[in-house]
Structures are given as C-alpha cells and as structure tokens.
Design an enzyme around this catalytic site. Structure first.
Site, PDB file in Angstrom:
ATOM      1  CB  VAL A 211      -0.924   0.026   1.244  1.00  0.00           C
ATOM      2  CG1 VAL A 211      -1.686   1.348   1.319  1.00  0.00           C
ATOM      3  CG2 VAL A 211      -1.892  -1.141   1.219  1.00  0.00           C
TER       4      VAL A 211
ATOM      5  CB  ALA B 248       4.861   2.524   0.976  1.00  0.00           C
ATOM      6  CE  LYS B 249       5.270  -1.270   8.147  1.00  0.00           C
ATOM      7  NZ  LYS B 249       6.194  -0.424   8.929  1.00  0.00           N
ATOM      8  N   GLY B 250       4.051  -2.888   3.347  1.00  0.00           N
ATOM      9  CA  GLY B 250       3.670  -4.066   2.580  1.00  0.00           C
ATOM     10  C   GLY B 250       3.851  -5.307   3.406  1.00  0.00           C
TER      11      GLY B 250
END
Ligand code: NAD
Length: 427
Positions: free
Chosen positions: A71, A116-118
C-alpha cells in the site's frame, strides 16, 4: 473556504488498537489545521493498493498460494518508503494504517519520502529458508512495477531481515539487468547497507531524550531512566543513554523487569542477552513486573517494547517527567489527556523512533551516490536531523498550544497538505 465540519469529538475509548488511536489523532490535528474537506479526504486515502498472489512450490513438492500486499499511502513528498512484514494474520487494513503512519513519520523527519507498507500473509516459523526465499523473490517479481529506487523503497519490518532485503534487491536487479541497490534499505553492508543503521533508532531515542530533558531543565547526570523492552530499540537506547551519564535504573523484556537503584550495568545485560536470549537469570537487578516498571519514580521512561502499554488504566500512575516512545504506539489515545494533565512531556513515536527511517534515507542517498559515509558522518547527520525534527515539533506544539504528539501530527499533515496544494491536482 470549505473546511471539514467535525461533530463534537466522541469520547475517546481505549480501543487497544494503535492504528485507530493514530487516526483519532489525525482527525484532531486536521481539525486544528482547518483542513479543506478535499485535502482531508485525499490524505486519508491511500494512493495505491496492490494485492498479488504468490504461488510457490513448497519443499514437499506441493503448490501453495500466498497473498502479498503493498500500500502506498502518499507519495507527494517523494518516493514512498516503508517496511515489508511477514505474518500469518496481516490484513490490508493494518497495512493501510501503517502506510499512513510512514507518511507522517517521513514528513516529520524532513526526508523526501512518502509513506508505504507491505507484507506477505505467511507464517515464517513454518517455512524453510528455501521457501522463504521463493516467496520473497516471487513477491518482488510481482511488485516490479511498484518497487523502484525512484518510486517505492521497501525496508525490513516484522519477521523480515537483511537477508530478505538482499533477495529483494537481487530479484529486482535481475529483472532490470543492472545492480540496483537503492531499491531497498536495511541491506547487508556488503551490498550497499549503511553503517550505523542497526543503532539508528536507539540513537534517535537518545537524541530526543536529551532534547526533551533540556526543555524540562533536567540535568542528565543527575537523572534516572527506565527502559521497557530490551531488543534492538530498547537495548541500544539504554546503552547510549547510560553512556551519556543518565542512570538507567530499570530495564525489562518478555521475561519481566529488573530494577537496580545503583544503576543497571547495561553492557553486562547486553552481553547476557546475546548468550541467553532473555534477561532472565542475568542478576542485573531485582525482579519487578513490566507494569511496575512503567510506574517507577524516574525522570525518563522509554517504552521500547510494543504497543498499548500506557493506557487509560495506568496513565494516572506514571511518575516519569518525560516519556520517549521508542516503540510504535505504546500509548493509547485515552492515555494522552491524562499524561497531558499531569504535565508529562511525551515525545511521540512518530518523532522519537524516526532515527531508523532517517538512516534508511541515508542508505538510499549513499547507494545513489555510490559513495559511502563513515560511521561518524552518519551519526552526526542523524543527530542533526533528529534535533531539527524535535525542535520543529516542539515549536509547532507551542504555537498551537497542544501536546508534542498533536504538534507532530499537525506538522506532518500540514507539510503534505501544502505540498499537495502547490503541486496541484493533475487531471
Ligand atoms: P525487538 O523484537 O528487537 O525487541 C522487542 C523487545 O520487547 C524484546 O526485548 C522483547 O523481549 C520485549 N518485549 C516483548 N513483549 C514485552 C512485554 N510484554 N513487556 C516487556 N517487554 C516485552 O523489537 P525492536 O526492533 O526493538 O522494536 C521494538 C518497538 O520499536 C516496536 O514497537 C517496533 O515497531 C518499534 N520500532 C522499531 C524500529 C527499529 O528500527 N527496530 C524502528 C521504529 C520503531
């Protein structure tokens, strides 16, 4: 101006959910900033959400399909930055909230990154090293259009490490037909990692602590401190604080807390933990509970273990004059007003633990320059940027007559909102 009209704020409840706590604080800051409705909506909504399937042939020959997420919450300030976590229970909602958190953290740290992060939904404890490598490589291949040194730069997070970053870097490089080490940070030194990264978050906590003590007129050489959590952040914070003359009277980990009025021998504790994994049996102090540690009569409290430690239930019993949040989300939204009322200066997580992402930024800069800095240069630049960030947050809090936490959100949101306005909306 068409500003957001907010209802009378609902009483804040201890939801035991750090992400909801974060969004509550975001709303309060947005209201104080009188954000336009459109900008408010824009800042609440991630710019991109990608879900991929990751089919893997497991060691036993069977095929299993995992799900991977990335994201990008916001990229107005620059390429997005944020960790990749591997866990069996992650959800896209959690990733969305963590991505927003990164946007605010990068904005406060004054680095040219968005947030962001994932992650991949998997249980790393049940995977072999070969399976872990396959998942990482296939995840990276599926994210080829998302990741990129100018677009989106992952980093380690829960259950991912230097080795996972090396696989991401290698897979990306194989596809682009050139070595592209700036595509991830948190890499091993030998492939373009940065000196000082391992200690960066704890060093940032140390800088924030001394800046806060100066504001409170406390002399570090005559002050005491308790540190909850003795992992990467807690142990480095405790070590650096004690080296600078602060007396660390208590530390803790999953095995419990340890109190020593004369001061904990932090180096002995670190040596012990390297051999025994936890502090149990180390003899560094008298046993106390983790709850009691939080309520000790100390000048500085550093929660550096996990979320939701200081809540509406125990906030009123905290005696420290300063809390420096090494962990993410250690204080619930319900605890905030209680700490404020009692005059406790809280250096919020998005500022206090931003040393890690700041040195990640240094790693990216060095990779792109192809020129690597000395440890001394990394540390000096980190200390300068952390001090500037602290002062900016402190001044914002004073200007708006709010806590440092709200000051941090106001500063972060205002910068992203102004950037958005000056860039304009492309249509
Ligand atoms: P870590 O896994 O290295 O250490 C966690 C420590 O907390 C361990 O000592 C563990 O025993 C202890 N712990 C776990 N449960 C506990 C409990 N109930 N009571 C007391 N201690 C407990 O993790 P870390 O990297 O040091 O991260 C700690 C916190 O800091 C997390 O909230 C993380 O998100 C945040 N953080 C870490 C970094 C980083 O660079 N490592 C950067 C920013 C924020």
């Amino acid at each position: 101006m068409d500003t957001v009209t907010y209802k009378e704020p609902a009483p804040i409840v201890d939801r035991e959910n750090p992400f909801e706590s974060m969004m509550e604080r975001f709303d309060v800051a947005a209201e104080l900033l009188e954000l336009e409705r459109g900008v408010y909506e824009y800042l609440k909504t991630p710019v991109k959400q990608v879900v991929v399937s990751i089919p893997i042939q497991m060691d036993n020959g069977e095929i299993e399909v995992f799900e991977g997420y990335r994201v990008i919450h916001n990229d107005a300030l620059g390429p997005s930055k944020g960790g990749i976590r591997y866990a069996p229970d992650i959800t896209i909602d959690e990733i969305k909230a963590l991505a927003a958190w990164m946007t605010w953290k990068c904005s406060i740290a004054n680095i040219p990154f968005g947030g962001a992060k994932g992650g991949v939904k998997c249980d790393p404890t049940k995977l072999t090293q070969v399976e872990l490598e396959k998942i990482t490589r296939r995840f990276t291949a599926n994210m080829l259009d998302v990741f990129g040194p100018d677009k989106d730069i992952p980093a380690p997070d829960m259950n991912t490490n230097e080795q996972v970053m090396a696989w991401i870097m290698d897979t990306y490089s194989m596809h682009t037909r050139r070595t592209e080490n700036a595509v991830v940070t948190g890499k091993p030194l030998i492939i373009g990692g940065s000196l000082g990264r391992r200690e960066a978050t704890g060093r940032g906590v140390m800088v924030s602590t001394f800046a806060a003590m100066a504001k409170k007129g406390l002399n570090p050489k005559q002050s005491t401190c308790a540190v909850q959590g003795f992992g990467n952040v807690g142990s480095v914070s405790a070590k650096l604080l004690s080296e600078q003359g602060l007396k660390v009277v208590a530390v803790s980990d999953v095995s419990g807390g340890y109190f020593n009025k004369k001061g904990i021998n932090v180096n002995a504790a670190i040596e012990w933990i390297q051999k025994h994994r936890t502090l149990e049996g180390s003899g560094i102090g008298d046993p106390i509970s983790n709850e009691d540690l939080l309520e000790l009569e100390v000048d500085v409290l550093v929660p550096a273990a996990k979320e939701d430690q200081i809540t509406g239930k125990n906030a009123g019993k905290i005696k420290a004059k300063i809390i420096v949040e090494g962990a993410n989300g250690p204080t619930t939204a319900k605890a905030d007003p209680i700490l404020d009322k009692n005059g406790i200066l809280v250096v919020p997580d998005i500022l206090a633990n931003s040393g890690g992402v700041t040195v990640s930024y240094f790693e990216w800069v060095q990779d792109r320059q192809g020129f690597f800095w000395t440890l001394d240069r990394v540390n000096r630049r980190l200390e300068r940027m952390m001090t500037d960030a602290f002062n900016n947050v402190f001044q914002t809090a004073e200007r708006y007559k709010v806590s440092m936490r709200l000051g941090a959100y106001i500063l972060a949101i205002d910068k992203v909102a102004k950037t958005l306005k000056v860039r304009g909306i492309y249509a």
